[in-house]
Write a protein that holds these residues in place. Structure first.
Motif, PDB file in Angstrom:
ATOM      1  N   GLY A   1       0.807  -1.204   0.000  1.00 24.06           N
ATOM      2  CA  GLY A   1       0.000   0.000   0.000  1.00 24.06           C
ATOM      3  C   GLY A   1       0.846   1.261   0.000  1.00 24.06           C
ATOM      4  O   GLY A   1       0.512   2.252  -0.667  1.00 24.06           O
ATOM      5  N   ALA A   2       1.958   1.246   0.744  1.00 22.29           N
ATOM      6  CA  ALA A   2       2.876   2.391   0.764  1.00 22.29           C
ATOM      7  C   ALA A   2       3.476   2.623  -0.627  1.00 22.29           C
ATOM      8  O   ALA A   2       3.613   3.769  -1.071  1.00 22.29           O
ATOM      9  N   GLN A   3       3.812   1.532  -1.302  1.00 20.98           N
ATOM     10  CA  GLN A   3       4.365   1.651  -2.654  1.00 20.98           C
ATOM     11  C   GLN A   3       3.331   2.245  -3.610  1.00 20.98           C
ATOM     12  O   GLN A   3       3.645   3.136  -4.414  1.00 20.98           O
ATOM     13  N   LEU A   4       2.091   1.784  -3.523  1.00 23.27           N
ATOM     14  CA  LEU A   4       1.029   2.325  -4.379  1.00 23.27           C
ATOM     15  C   LEU A   4       0.784   3.794  -4.068  1.00 23.27           C
ATOM     16  O   LEU A   4       0.577   4.609  -4.984  1.00 23.27           O
ATOM     17  N   PHE A   5       0.824   4.151  -2.793  1.00 19.87           N
ATOM     18  CA  PHE A   5       0.588   5.534  -2.407  1.00 19.87           C
ATOM     19  C   PHE A   5       1.638   6.461  -3.001  1.00 19.87           C
ATOM     20  O   PHE A   5       1.322   7.510  -3.559  1.00 19.87           O
ATOM     21  N   VAL A   6       2.897   6.078  -2.884  1.00 17.60           N
ATOM     22  CA  VAL A   6       3.982   6.916  -3.405  1.00 17.60           C
ATOM     23  C   VAL A   6       3.916   7.002  -4.929  1.00 17.60           C
ATOM     24  O   VAL A   6       4.111   8.073  -5.518  1.00 17.60           O
ATOM     25  N   ASN A   7       3.615   5.884  -5.593  1.00 13.65           N
ATOM     26  CA  ASN A   7       3.642   5.845  -7.053  1.00 13.65           C
ATOM     27  C   ASN A   7       2.429   6.516  -7.701  1.00 13.65           C
ATOM     28  O   ASN A   7       2.537   7.090  -8.795  1.00 13.65           O
ATOM     29  N   TYR A   8       1.266   6.456  -7.048  1.00 12.26           N
ATOM     30  CA  TYR A   8       0.046   6.925  -7.696  1.00 12.26           C
ATOM     31  C   TYR A   8      -0.601   8.133  -7.021  1.00 12.26           C
ATOM     32  O   TYR A   8      -1.287   8.912  -7.692  1.00 12.26           O
ATOM     33  N   CYS A   9      -0.443   8.283  -5.722  1.00 17.28           N
ATOM     34  CA  CYS A   9      -1.146   9.350  -4.997  1.00 17.28           C
ATOM     35  C   CYS A   9      -0.271  10.562  -4.723  1.00 17.28           C
ATOM     36  O   CYS A   9      -0.756  11.691  -4.711  1.00 17.28           O
ATOM     37  N   LEU A  10       1.018  10.312  -4.481  1.00 15.56           N
ATOM     38  CA  LEU A  10       1.903  11.376  -4.014  1.00 15.56           C
ATOM     39  C   LEU A  10       2.301  12.351  -5.114  1.00 15.56           C
ATOM     40  O   LEU A  10       3.023  13.310  -4.857  1.00 15.56           O
ATOM     41  N   ASN A  11       1.839  12.124  -6.326  1.00 13.84           N
ATOM     42  CA  ASN A  11       2.104  13.088  -7.391  1.00 13.84           C
ATOM     43  C   ASN A  11       1.275  14.359  -7.225  1.00 13.84           C
ATOM     44  O   ASN A  11       1.739  15.454  -7.539  1.00 13.84           O
ATOM     45  N   CYS A  12       0.042  14.193  -6.723  1.00 12.90           N
ATOM     46  CA  CYS A  12      -0.857  15.338  -6.557  1.00 12.90           C
ATOM     47  C   CYS A  12      -1.214  15.603  -5.095  1.00 12.90           C
ATOM     48  O   CYS A  12      -1.434  16.748  -4.716  1.00 12.90           O
TER      49      CYS A  12
ATOM     50  N   ILE B   1       4.553  17.545  -1.884  1.00 15.43           N
ATOM     51  CA  ILE B   1       4.621  17.515  -3.346  1.00 15.43           C
ATOM     52  C   ILE B   1       5.133  18.850  -3.865  1.00 15.43           C
ATOM     53  O   ILE B   1       5.096  19.868  -3.164  1.00 15.43           O
ATOM     54  N   ALA B   2       5.608  18.826  -5.107  1.00 16.08           N
ATOM     55  CA  ALA B   2       6.158  20.040  -5.703  1.00 16.08           C
ATOM     56  C   ALA B   2       5.073  20.941  -6.291  1.00 16.08           C
ATOM     57  O   ALA B   2       5.281  22.139  -6.456  1.00 16.08           O
ATOM     58  N   MET B   3       3.923  20.378  -6.599  1.00 16.82           N
ATOM     59  CA  MET B   3       2.855  21.148  -7.225  1.00 16.82           C
ATOM     60  C   MET B   3       2.297  22.188  -6.259  1.00 16.82           C
ATOM     61  O   MET B   3       1.947  21.871  -5.117  1.00 16.82           O
ATOM     62  N   ARG B   4       2.213  23.426  -6.713  1.00 15.01           N
ATOM     63  CA  ARG B   4       1.693  24.500  -5.880  1.00 15.01           C
ATOM     64  C   ARG B   4       0.173  24.463  -5.854  1.00 15.01           C
ATOM     65  O   ARG B   4      -0.459  24.108  -6.848  1.00 15.01           O
ATOM     66  N   PRO B   5      -0.423  24.855  -4.719  1.00 16.20           N
ATOM     67  CA  PRO B   5      -1.887  24.836  -4.614  1.00 16.20           C
ATOM     68  C   PRO B   5      -2.588  25.668  -5.689  1.00 16.20           C
ATOM     69  O   PRO B   5      -3.645  25.276  -6.190  1.00 16.20           O
ATOM     70  N   ASP B   6      -1.974  26.824  -6.062  1.00 15.68           N
ATOM     71  CA  ASP B   6      -2.599  27.665  -7.088  1.00 15.68           C
ATOM     72  C   ASP B   6      -2.632  26.950  -8.432  1.00 15.68           C
ATOM     73  O   ASP B   6      -3.625  27.032  -9.175  1.00 15.68           O
ATOM     74  N   ASP B   7      -1.531  26.263  -8.766  1.00 13.66           N
ATOM     75  CA  ASP B   7      -1.494  25.511 -10.020  1.00 13.66           C
ATOM     76  C   ASP B   7      -2.505  24.364  -9.992  1.00 13.66           C
ATOM     77  O   ASP B   7      -3.195  24.106 -10.984  1.00 13.66           O
TER      78      ASP B   7
ATOM     79  N   SER C   1      -5.992  25.643 -10.626  1.00 19.71           N
ATOM     80  CA  SER C   1      -6.248  26.025 -12.014  1.00 19.71           C
ATOM     81  C   SER C   1      -6.320  24.813 -12.937  1.00 19.71           C
ATOM     82  O   SER C   1      -7.054  24.802 -13.916  1.00 19.71           O
ATOM     83  N   TRP C   2      -5.560  23.768 -12.622  1.00 26.52           N
ATOM     84  CA  TRP C   2      -5.546  22.572 -13.464  1.00 26.52           C
ATOM     85  C   TRP C   2      -6.698  21.626 -13.156  1.00 26.52           C
ATOM     86  O   TRP C   2      -7.302  21.050 -14.064  1.00 26.52           O
ATOM     87  N   LEU C   3      -7.017  21.462 -11.866  1.00 29.16           N
ATOM     88  CA  LEU C   3      -7.988  20.455 -11.452  1.00 29.16           C
ATOM     89  C   LEU C   3      -9.291  21.039 -10.915  1.00 29.16           C
ATOM     90  O   LEU C   3     -10.222  20.307 -10.624  1.00 29.16           O
ATOM     91  N   GLY C   4      -9.325  22.380 -10.776  1.00 24.58           N
ATOM     92  CA  GLY C   4     -10.526  23.010 -10.245  1.00 24.58           C
ATOM     93  C   GLY C   4     -10.499  23.200  -8.752  1.00 24.58           C
ATOM     94  O   GLY C   4     -11.236  24.026  -8.202  1.00 24.58           O
ATOM     95  N   ALA C   5      -9.668  22.436  -8.051  1.00 30.00           N
ATOM     96  CA  ALA C   5      -9.524  22.549  -6.593  1.00 30.00           C
ATOM     97  C   ALA C   5      -8.211  21.907  -6.202  1.00 30.00           C
ATOM     98  O   ALA C   5      -7.738  20.973  -6.864  1.00 30.00           O
ATOM     99  N   ALA C   6      -7.607  22.417  -5.147  1.00 26.55           N
ATOM    100  CA  ALA C   6      -6.338  21.850  -4.676  1.00 26.55           C
ATOM    101  C   ALA C   6      -6.604  20.488  -4.049  1.00 26.55           C
ATOM    102  O   ALA C   6      -7.493  20.361  -3.196  1.00 26.55           O
ATOM    103  N   PRO C   7      -5.890  19.443  -4.457  1.00 20.24           N
ATOM    104  CA  PRO C   7      -6.082  18.116  -3.865  1.00 20.24           C
ATOM    105  C   PRO C   7      -5.828  18.147  -2.361  1.00 20.24           C
ATOM    106  O   PRO C   7      -4.878  18.774  -1.904  1.00 20.24           O
ATOM    107  N   PRO C   8      -6.655  17.493  -1.570  1.00 19.47           N
ATOM    108  CA  PRO C   8      -6.487  17.533  -0.113  1.00 19.47           C
ATOM    109  C   PRO C   8      -5.270  16.762   0.353  1.00 19.47           C
ATOM    110  O   PRO C   8      -4.797  15.834  -0.322  1.00 19.47           O
TER     111      PRO C   8
END
Length: 255
Positions: free
Chosen positions: A51-62, A100-106, A109-116
């Motif tokens: 589960g930790a591996q899946l989290f880092v690979n798929y969730c931690l991008n956003c 994550i490196a993605m800024r909340p403002d970006d 604008s990209w997704l409509g809301a900052a991922p929680p």
């Protein structure tokens, strides 16, 4: 003395009641879409590690997990070398928090809301909600991301696990409510339109592992807390018994 003993007895019973209420956990209202029971994989280190591996690979991008450090994964039996080799991004260190490196403002604008932040999402939503949610995405051309979800309608998040699960559409039937004559958009199941890299059973197992990790991450000390809680309840019960017997012994000759 009488007042003190009575207070001790009442306090003991009240403490036990409070502790039982706390251990019962949060109560969630029924959702419109029925929730599936999430498998309990909290005792399996292999499931938590996967589960930790899946989290880092798929969730931690956003999604970030700012309350969790990579070094805490050592509690799951993952060595520091394995963390550095498989679970760290280039700029991170073992002692860093899962940001994550993605800024909340970006993100907005990209997704409509900052991922929680997902640090305590499992405690906020519940394991059954997360388990059903991650298995209820379907293709929807009317949505900006091309995806929708039965548990969270019109969600801004795409199905990040679609390569594993494949692509599905949702089947709906318009019926008329016999009581009030209103039109009902009834859900009639999913239809697989493109296969994923794993079978349906394996995908459900992957989601169960991911949900187990999210639950562990929300409270890494949960197992210790529960073990200590049992001893606390036993102590309070024993204290209450002695207080009750002492009170009875004190008043036995008084009429």
């Amino acid at each position: 003395m009488k007042k003190l003993l009575s207070t001790l007895a009442q306090t003991g019973f009240a403490s036990i009641t409070l502790a039982l209420a706390l251990f019962a956990g949060p109560v969630h209202a029924d959702d419109e879409f029925p929730l599936d029971r999430a498998p309990d994989n909290m005792e399996s280190l292999a499931s938590l590690q996967h589960g930790a591996q899946l989290f880092v690979n798929y969730c931690l991008n956003c999604h970030s997990a700012s309350l969790m450090r990579y070094s805490r994964l050592e509690d799951l039996g993952i060595s520091q070398k394995e963390i550095e080799a498989n679970l760290l991004f280039t700029s991170d260190k073992v002692g860093s928090t899962m940001t994550i490196a993605m800024r909340p403002d970006d993100a907005k604008s990209w997704l409509g809301a900052a991922p929680p932040d997902l640090s305590v999402e499992a405690r906020a939503r519940g394991r059954d909600w997360l388990y059903t949610y991650l298995r209820s995405f379907y293709r929807d051309s009317t949505r900006p991301t091309g995806w929708n979800n039965m548990v969270y309608p019109n969600v801004g998040m795409p199905n990040v696990l679609w390569q594993l699960q494949g692509q599905r559409t949702a089947k709906f039937t318009d019926i008329t409510d016999p009581e009030n004559g209103e039109k009902i958009h009834r859900f009639d199941g999913f239809q697989q339109v493109a296969p994923g890299t794993v079978s349906r059973v394996d995908y459900d197992s992957d989601v169960a592992d991911l949900v187990a990790y999210l639950s562990w991450m929300a409270e890494p000390e949960q197992k210790t807390r529960e073990q200590v809680g049992v001893w606390v309840l036993l102590f309070l019960g024993l204290l209450t018994f002695f207080a009750w017997r002492l009170n009875a012994a004190y008043w036995k000759d008084i009429k």
